[in-house]
Write an enzyme that holds these catalytic residues in place. Sequence first.
Site, PDB file in Angstrom:
ATOM      1  N   HIS A 269       0.695  -1.091   0.023  1.00 41.45           N
ATOM      2  CA  HIS A 269       0.527   0.111  -0.400  1.00 41.45           C
ATOM      3  C   HIS A 269       0.904   1.210  -0.238  1.00 41.45           C
ATOM      4  O   HIS A 269       0.065   2.346   0.376  1.00 41.45           O
ATOM      5  CB  HIS A 269      -0.868  -0.242   1.373  1.00 41.45           C
ATOM      6  CG  HIS A 269      -2.015  -0.911   1.281  1.00 41.45           C
ATOM      7  ND1 HIS A 269      -2.140  -1.845   0.459  1.00 41.45           N
ATOM      8  CD2 HIS A 269      -1.894  -2.358   2.317  1.00 41.45           C
ATOM      9  CE1 HIS A 269      -2.898  -2.651   1.000  1.00 41.45           C
ATOM     10  NE2 HIS A 269      -2.440  -3.203   2.103  1.00 41.45           N
ATOM     11  N   ARG A 326      -3.734  17.555   2.583  1.00 42.62           N
ATOM     12  CA  ARG A 326      -2.211  17.294   2.658  1.00 42.62           C
ATOM     13  C   ARG A 326      -1.359  17.421   1.244  1.00 42.62           C
ATOM     14  O   ARG A 326      -2.220  16.988   0.349  1.00 42.62           O
ATOM     15  CB  ARG A 326      -1.720  17.160   3.565  1.00 42.62           C
ATOM     16  CG  ARG A 326      -1.920  15.599   3.597  1.00 42.62           C
ATOM     17  CD  ARG A 326      -1.073  14.365   3.931  1.00 42.62           C
ATOM     18  NE  ARG A 326      -0.656  12.691   3.655  1.00 42.62           N
ATOM     19  CZ  ARG A 326       0.032  12.446   2.743  1.00 42.62           C
ATOM     20  NH1 ARG A 326       0.137  12.811   2.349  1.00 42.62           N
ATOM     21  NH2 ARG A 326      -0.988  10.897   2.950  1.00 42.62           N
ATOM     22  N   ASP A 579      51.649 -25.375 -14.927  1.00 39.66           N
ATOM     23  CA  ASP A 579      52.735 -26.539 -14.436  1.00 39.66           C
ATOM     24  C   ASP A 579      53.665 -26.451 -13.678  1.00 39.66           C
ATOM     25  O   ASP A 579      54.574 -25.914 -12.923  1.00 39.66           O
ATOM     26  CB  ASP A 579      52.777 -28.458 -14.710  1.00 39.66           C
ATOM     27  CG  ASP A 579      53.534 -29.066 -13.649  1.00 39.66           C
ATOM     28  OD1 ASP A 579      53.189 -29.145 -12.496  1.00 39.66           O
ATOM     29  OD2 ASP A 579      53.783 -30.246 -14.101  1.00 39.66           O
ATOM     30  N   LYS A 747      53.576 -40.034 -17.703  1.00 38.40           N
ATOM     31  CA  LYS A 747      53.471 -38.472 -16.603  1.00 38.40           C
ATOM     32  C   LYS A 747      54.569 -39.563 -15.826  1.00 38.40           C
ATOM     33  O   LYS A 747      54.665 -39.918 -14.607  1.00 38.40           O
ATOM     34  CB  LYS A 747      51.870 -38.092 -16.158  1.00 38.40           C
ATOM     35  CG  LYS A 747      51.717 -36.726 -15.454  1.00 38.40           C
ATOM     36  CD  LYS A 747      50.839 -37.102 -14.611  1.00 38.40           C
ATOM     37  CE  LYS A 747      50.379 -36.098 -13.525  1.00 38.40           C
ATOM     38  NZ  LYS A 747      51.019 -34.771 -13.834  1.00 38.40           N
TER      39      LYS A 747
END
EC number: 6.4.1.1
Length: 1185
Positions: A269, A326, A579, A747
């Site tokens: 409101h 007002r 790396d 690896k």
Amino acid sequence: MTSKYDALLHNQSTNTNPFSKLQDRSSLLGEKFTKVLVANRSEIAIRVFRTAHELSMHTVAIYSYEDRLSMHRQKADESYPIGKVGQYSPVGAYLAIDEIVSIAKRTGANLVHPGYGFLSENAEFARKVNEAGMQFVGPSPEVIDSLGDKTKARAIAIRCGVPVVPGTPGPVEHYEEAEAFVKEYGLPVIIKAAMGGGGRGMRVVRSADTLKESFERARSEALASFGDGTVFIERFLDKPKHIEIQLMADKAGNVIHLHERDCSVQRRHQKVVEIAPAKDLDPKIRQALYDDAIKIAKEVKYCNAGTAEFLLDQKGRHYFIEINPRIQVEHTITEEITGVDIVSAQLHVAAGFTLPEIGLTQDKISTRGFAIQCRVTTEDPNNGFAPDIGKIEVYRSAGGNGVRLDGANGFAGSVITPHYDSMLVKCTCHDATYEYTRRKMIRSLIEFRVRGVKTNIPFVLRLLMHDTFIQGNCWTTFIDDTPELFQLYRSRNRAQKLLAYLGDLAVNGSSIKGQNGEPALKSEIVMPVLLDSTGNQIDVSHPSEKGWRKLLLDNGPAAFAKAVRNHKRGLIMDTTWRDAHQSLLATRVRTIDLVNIAPYTSHALASAYSLEMWGGATFDVSMRFLHECPWDRLRRLRKLVPNIPFQMLLRGANGLCYSSLPDNVIYFFCEQAKKNGIDIFRVFDALNDVNNLSLGIDAAKRAGGVVEATMCYSGDMLNPKKKYNLDYYVNLVDKMVEMGIHILGIKDMAGVMKPKAARLLISAIREKHPELPIHVHTHDSAGTAVASMAAALEAGADVVDVATDSMSGLTSQPSFGAVLASVDGTDKQLEFDNNQLREIDSYWAQMRLLYSPFESEIKGTDSDVYNHEIPGGQLTNLKFQATSLGLGTQWAETKKAYIEANKLLGDIIKVTPTSKVVGDLAQFMVQNKLSAEDVENRATTLDFPASVLDFFQGLMGQPYGGFPEPLRTNVLKGRRQPLTDRPGKFLPAADFDAIRKLLSEKFGVSSDCDIAAYTQFPGVFEEYRQFVDRYGDLTTVPTKFFLSRPEMNEEMHVEIDQGKTLIVKFVALGPLNPRTGQREVYFELNGENRHVTVEDKKAAIETVTRPRADPGNPGHVAAPMSGTIVEIRVKEGAKVKKGDIIAVLSAMKMEIVISAPHSGVLKSLAVVQGDSVNGGDLCAVLEHE
């Protein structure tokens, strides 16, 4: 002008002071009305002062103690406090009728303007002003009595034949009357305060269960806001429009309208956005509204400004609600479309002028274009519009043609308190059409910069861009009925967040974990200059068109692998971007420094097989420590280097983690990685477990990537006593080839593959699989990597790994230049320009200095690696960890313990995460002074590191040769059940939809990449996002400024977007506030002064803050917003049901209930009545029964 007005103008006195000339003249309202007091605060007070000054009037402000720094006090000629300190509450001061009337009388005010809210609709106040010999700017007390009370206004409307919404005939004093009305008329109903407005004292009731609570809350809120708790009840209309008519009347009985406003966009409101005139309103309805509004005003002999408000239902029927006696908050839009200064008209009428005398007759009032007003407030839409409080750090407003701002406390340094309305400024835009006006408002709101407190701007922007608003079809509950409005546009707030980070850096130093000191590089970075074979400089603004990636994209992974194998010369993968800096600089190289060298790399390394630049530790480190998005890094580098294949490291069924993940997470992650720029997936398993490997291989293949299946090399293959011999490796390769891989990776993570072993292994694989491309990776820990890689190429390997010279050696990869020289003149000669490589390397030499705070203490090669077999990347980290644990002086013992730990675990393959298991166990043994025998004998009672338990349980897979017994059984005894199959089989699939919903709720709209990151590292991802929310995206901040305390008066240039550079200068560091433990840090940002408040983490703090509720604890009950506890409903130890009210909070003149989140017993209360709390403070603790 009328003759009366002209006479006043001709009687002005002359004053030679040009700065006071306007006010030194006689008031344009005549000698009787020269001074006006505004019985209000903030924006509306300033609004009245401005018009009063234009009329050559003197102005008086009043203020509460809490408002002593408010801007309205400074805008008046005189200002006076209301009462003594502590005499009134913050709101009560502006309701102190006798005190205010006394100030007005004492200061010689002739007029008293009430503004809106507070006493603006209080007949007693108007009466006392008039009785004191002054003029109240507004209707007479009798009219306020008849219209200010909404129940009386209804009766008047009915008497005038104006339709009203069915409701109670008068005020409702008792709950029983409300209950009786509901029984007669049904639900829904709306309970309204008889006095006041602004949505306060209103509650919509849709359920009989909430009627009593809503009734009491509406009465209590009305009393607190307006000094009168009277309420009445009406039927609640479904989806009506709220149309109001601006009225102006004089004492002679003239009444006109200034057309209408559409105020339908409301929340609870309270109006949010207002429009004038109403878009597409039927002319017949519009005229009926005008007629009815004027009819009521004439009936009560209305005088001055007022607003008649109506609801318009979906069938075009209108109902009178009230007349507000007002001026309204939204009067500005009426002024914009009519050109009428309503405040000026108010003052003139109060001074006795008639409307015709000031040129206001109905035939002269017309509208021009459209106007929209938006209220910019410090409400947080993400937190139920709870008002935010705090200091405004930055305030920059909008402007330009057709933009009007009415504000007060919107300025840098203003402190927003919980005592008053949260509005900062009203932004009003005016243009020829509704659509132009809407677009102007959007532009204006985007121009606003408010930092330090949250605002509703993101919400209002979302609202303005909604189709329903664009069409002008909103209704009063549109916001509540449209949840998508809360999918907000997030303000990036980049500049202020950057200052917050730099301020913290100035006060506390770098927070980047592992940093030791500040960068050794103090000079500007010199970028390479690349020359082609003819000596001409290469234009690096465009990437090279040469490279292997085009072949891959055009022909696919299988054809790419075949081309690699058929290539006669040697190929390299450069590891500098991953790396190498992981091994030497703790993985701390930032995206900006990779982006800066990327255009040069595209040309100088165009012949490279690939660049290793993603995955492995770089992914979580970028989020965890560098506060960067790894996906953003991938996309940015991909754009700059489209010609060289990108390679990532994938830990098989673990993804990027140290333990297994649900299978669908691996598939989803690989799919996103491929979409965003990864070409080659180097898939490995830390135990060479083919079951784990197969999942990663399949995920990479389904994603469309090149599958480089990788076996991990460990031990000494030349030693027949070792576990991992030639047959082991060749058999493993056979199994991988059967999976349909494209390329084989080897690896050697510890750098223990000797040149002879490289020749033997590569030759054996090449003989058995002549068509299989082979790629070899190693570390140079022992200093033999260059020889090993040259031997591998000689034996038939297709690709070997190198790093640029400045980033090579030690625990990193072998030197690019050294490998290049080693195979020069052979069949495997590499195809690179030495001069270009040196230019690239000169950049990385500077980077080594820039990242010097992360250098390890390893200064030379370590041939002992052939004994301890610690992987290169881990060797650096393990020494750092040992030092952090106070074991730095026992480094030799740690290496020895590593060997023993490896044997205890069964001599396993050591690569992340299994290498971490060995390292954790080794440090555990050194710290607790345990021998291998001690571990075996006390295994059932020792509290092993979690990684050791994970390993023995089987969460990392099955090691070659099985787990060592009885150690495994003893370690797991009474702790965990061992697994005998791939861990991922036992994990439930990740629910990506649920994760997306979770992340969206926490951080806004989330992408597939966000989900993929979260499923890998949920905690790290959340911490990263929280850091970015606080400090912004820092990836474009030069590393020098990211890691170092800012130098006084040194300019920092930070490009936050294309063509948008922030120029920042650190100018001062404020003293420590011993009460808060904070310092003010002062900057210049693009020449403007800015400051941030930073906690000094080294300082002792004198104050004790309230405990905060833990969002993850369901028993913690938090304050929903900042405010004051006005009521405690239950006692400690009481039983409560879910939804029961524990306490009531008052803030910004609203009352909010704090309810139980679940049923249980109230264990403790952390607040008492009268306590001030901040949103999120702990109020109570509940326990389940």
